[in-house]
Design a protein around this motif. Structure first.
Motif, PDB file in Angstrom:
ATOM      1  N   TYR A  45       0.846  -1.193   0.000  1.00 53.27           N
ATOM      2  CA  TYR A  45       0.000   0.000   0.000  1.00 53.27           C
ATOM      3  C   TYR A  45       0.883   1.246   0.000  1.00 53.27           C
ATOM      4  O   TYR A  45       1.915   1.291   0.669  1.00 53.27           O
ATOM      5  CB  TYR A  45      -0.868   0.031   1.262  1.00 53.27           C
ATOM      6  CG  TYR A  45      -1.717  -1.198   1.458  1.00 53.27           C
ATOM      7  CD1 TYR A  45      -1.186  -2.357   2.027  1.00 53.27           C
ATOM      8  CD2 TYR A  45      -3.060  -1.211   1.073  1.00 53.27           C
ATOM      9  CE1 TYR A  45      -1.954  -3.485   2.198  1.00 53.27           C
ATOM     10  CE2 TYR A  45      -3.838  -2.343   1.252  1.00 53.27           C
ATOM     11  CZ  TYR A  45      -3.274  -3.476   1.814  1.00 53.27           C
ATOM     12  OH  TYR A  45      -4.056  -4.604   1.981  1.00 53.27           O
ATOM     13  N   TRP A  46       0.436   2.241  -0.757  1.00 53.55           N
ATOM     14  CA  TRP A  46       1.043   3.572  -0.695  1.00 53.55           C
ATOM     15  C   TRP A  46       0.102   4.495   0.080  1.00 53.55           C
ATOM     16  O   TRP A  46      -1.081   4.601  -0.264  1.00 53.55           O
ATOM     17  CB  TRP A  46       1.270   4.147  -2.086  1.00 53.55           C
ATOM     18  CG  TRP A  46       2.482   3.650  -2.801  1.00 53.55           C
ATOM     19  CD1 TRP A  46       2.535   2.726  -3.798  1.00 53.55           C
ATOM     20  CD2 TRP A  46       3.831   4.091  -2.592  1.00 53.55           C
ATOM     21  NE1 TRP A  46       3.832   2.550  -4.203  1.00 53.55           N
ATOM     22  CE2 TRP A  46       4.643   3.383  -3.490  1.00 53.55           C
ATOM     23  CE3 TRP A  46       4.433   5.009  -1.728  1.00 53.55           C
ATOM     24  CZ2 TRP A  46       6.029   3.558  -3.562  1.00 53.55           C
ATOM     25  CZ3 TRP A  46       5.803   5.180  -1.805  1.00 53.55           C
ATOM     26  CH2 TRP A  46       6.584   4.462  -2.703  1.00 53.55           C
ATOM     27  N   TYR A  47       0.645   5.136   1.099  1.00 52.74           N
ATOM     28  CA  TYR A  47      -0.072   6.149   1.859  1.00 52.74           C
ATOM     29  C   TYR A  47       0.676   7.474   1.705  1.00 52.74           C
ATOM     30  O   TYR A  47       1.855   7.498   1.344  1.00 52.74           O
ATOM     31  CB  TYR A  47      -0.105   5.797   3.351  1.00 52.74           C
ATOM     32  CG  TYR A  47      -1.098   4.732   3.734  1.00 52.74           C
ATOM     33  CD1 TYR A  47      -0.817   3.387   3.542  1.00 52.74           C
ATOM     34  CD2 TYR A  47      -2.324   5.075   4.310  1.00 52.74           C
ATOM     35  CE1 TYR A  47      -1.728   2.404   3.905  1.00 52.74           C
ATOM     36  CE2 TYR A  47      -3.239   4.105   4.680  1.00 52.74           C
ATOM     37  CZ  TYR A  47      -2.931   2.772   4.480  1.00 52.74           C
ATOM     38  OH  TYR A  47      -3.834   1.815   4.841  1.00 52.74           O
ATOM     39  N   ARG A  48      -0.005   8.545   2.025  1.00 62.77           N
ATOM     40  CA  ARG A  48       0.660   9.845   2.082  1.00 62.77           C
ATOM     41  C   ARG A  48       0.119  10.636   3.259  1.00 62.77           C
ATOM     42  O   ARG A  48      -1.017  10.424   3.701  1.00 62.77           O
ATOM     43  CB  ARG A  48       0.471  10.635   0.785  1.00 62.77           C
ATOM     44  CG  ARG A  48      -0.946  11.104   0.503  1.00 62.77           C
ATOM     45  CD  ARG A  48      -1.001  11.812  -0.840  1.00 62.77           C
ATOM     46  NE  ARG A  48      -2.347  12.308  -1.137  1.00 62.77           N
ATOM     47  CZ  ARG A  48      -2.686  12.901  -2.287  1.00 62.77           C
ATOM     48  NH1 ARG A  48      -1.768  13.049  -3.248  1.00 62.77           N
ATOM     49  NH2 ARG A  48      -3.909  13.324  -2.462  1.00 62.77           N
ATOM     50  N   SER A  54      -2.957   0.753  -3.847  1.00 63.14           N
ATOM     51  CA  SER A  54      -2.469  -0.530  -3.358  1.00 63.14           C
ATOM     52  C   SER A  54      -2.431  -1.527  -4.504  1.00 63.14           C
ATOM     53  O   SER A  54      -3.102  -1.349  -5.531  1.00 63.14           O
ATOM     54  CB  SER A  54      -3.364  -1.064  -2.238  1.00 63.14           C
ATOM     55  OG  SER A  54      -4.664  -1.356  -2.722  1.00 63.14           O
ATOM     56  N   ILE A  55      -1.644  -2.566  -4.316  1.00 62.89           N
ATOM     57  CA  ILE A  55      -1.569  -3.631  -5.304  1.00 62.89           C
ATOM     58  C   ILE A  55      -1.268  -4.931  -4.585  1.00 62.89           C
ATOM     59  O   ILE A  55      -0.448  -4.970  -3.661  1.00 62.89           O
ATOM     60  CB  ILE A  55      -0.513  -3.319  -6.386  1.00 62.89           C
ATOM     61  CG1 ILE A  55      -0.587  -4.331  -7.533  1.00 62.89           C
ATOM     62  CG2 ILE A  55       0.892  -3.261  -5.796  1.00 62.89           C
ATOM     63  CD1 ILE A  55       0.163  -3.883  -8.780  1.00 62.89           C
ATOM     64  N   MET A  74      -3.864  -7.212  -8.347  1.00 59.99           N
ATOM     65  CA  MET A  74      -5.133  -6.506  -8.192  1.00 59.99           C
ATOM     66  C   MET A  74      -4.811  -5.123  -7.639  1.00 59.99           C
ATOM     67  O   MET A  74      -4.288  -4.995  -6.540  1.00 59.99           O
ATOM     68  CB  MET A  74      -6.053  -7.269  -7.250  1.00 59.99           C
ATOM     69  CG  MET A  74      -6.544  -8.576  -7.815  1.00 59.99           C
ATOM     70  SD  MET A  74      -7.607  -9.463  -6.661  1.00 59.99           S
ATOM     71  CE  MET A  74      -8.954  -8.292  -6.505  1.00 59.99           C
ATOM     72  N   ALA A  75      -5.124  -4.106  -8.422  1.00 64.25           N
ATOM     73  CA  ALA A  75      -4.724  -2.740  -8.081  1.00 64.25           C
ATOM     74  C   ALA A  75      -5.919  -1.908  -7.650  1.00 64.25           C
ATOM     75  O   ALA A  75      -7.043  -2.108  -8.116  1.00 64.25           O
ATOM     76  CB  ALA A  75      -4.031  -2.085  -9.263  1.00 64.25           C
ATOM     77  N   PHE A  76      -5.641  -0.971  -6.775  1.00 61.03           N
ATOM     78  CA  PHE A  76      -6.640  -0.001  -6.318  1.00 61.03           C
ATOM     79  C   PHE A  76      -5.976   1.367  -6.307  1.00 61.03           C
ATOM     80  O   PHE A  76      -4.827   1.507  -5.893  1.00 61.03           O
ATOM     81  CB  PHE A  76      -7.117  -0.354  -4.913  1.00 61.03           C
ATOM     82  CG  PHE A  76      -7.854   0.764  -4.230  1.00 61.03           C
ATOM     83  CD1 PHE A  76      -7.205   1.610  -3.340  1.00 61.03           C
ATOM     84  CD2 PHE A  76      -9.191   0.990  -4.498  1.00 61.03           C
ATOM     85  CE1 PHE A  76      -7.868   2.653  -2.717  1.00 61.03           C
ATOM     86  CE2 PHE A  76      -9.872   2.029  -3.887  1.00 61.03           C
ATOM     87  CZ  PHE A  76      -9.210   2.861  -3.000  1.00 61.03           C
TER      88      PHE A  76
END
Length: 116
Positions: free
Chosen positions: A35-38, A50-51, A56-58
């Motif tokens: 997951y990428w957060y900022r 996320s992936i 499966m990507a979001f």
């Protein structure tokens, strides 16, 4: 154990692009998703994209159409391609995963500054 390290942040002008990288090391086979957060100053940390390891990507609505997430399994790396950046995208970007047993792993973050 798993370690995550982000890179690719920097200063970019509005309308520009950056590609962030998140490299995983350690027991990477235990990773289900990245997951990428900022987090912007004074704001809550928010999920960006996320992936899963099955690709499966979001992508979150605020950045949909501008950001894409992908991964290179050979390099144990997840990328966040960010296009048409705006000052509102200025934040520290973090890579995250959750391992079995609810163990959360965070990278140290990489700073993105969008300014003219």
């Amino acid at each position: 154990q798993v370690q995550l390290v982000e890179s690719g942040g920097g200063l970019v002008q509005p309308g520009g692009s950056l590609r962030l990288s998140c490299v995983a090391s350690g027991t990477v086979s235990s990773i289900y998703a990245i997951y990428w957060y900022r987090q912007s100053p004074g704001e809550e940390r928010e999920l960006v994209a996320s992936i899963t390891m099955r690709d499966m990507a979001f992508v979150a609505q605020p950045v949909k159409g501008r950001f894409t997430i992908s991964r290179d399994s050979d390099k144990n790396t997840v990328y966040l391609q960010m296009n048409r950046l705006t000052p509102e995208d200025t934040a520290v970007y973090y890579c995250h995963t959750e391992l079995p047993g609810y163990l959360e792993v965070w990278g140290p973050g990489t700073t993105v500054t969008v300014a003219s």
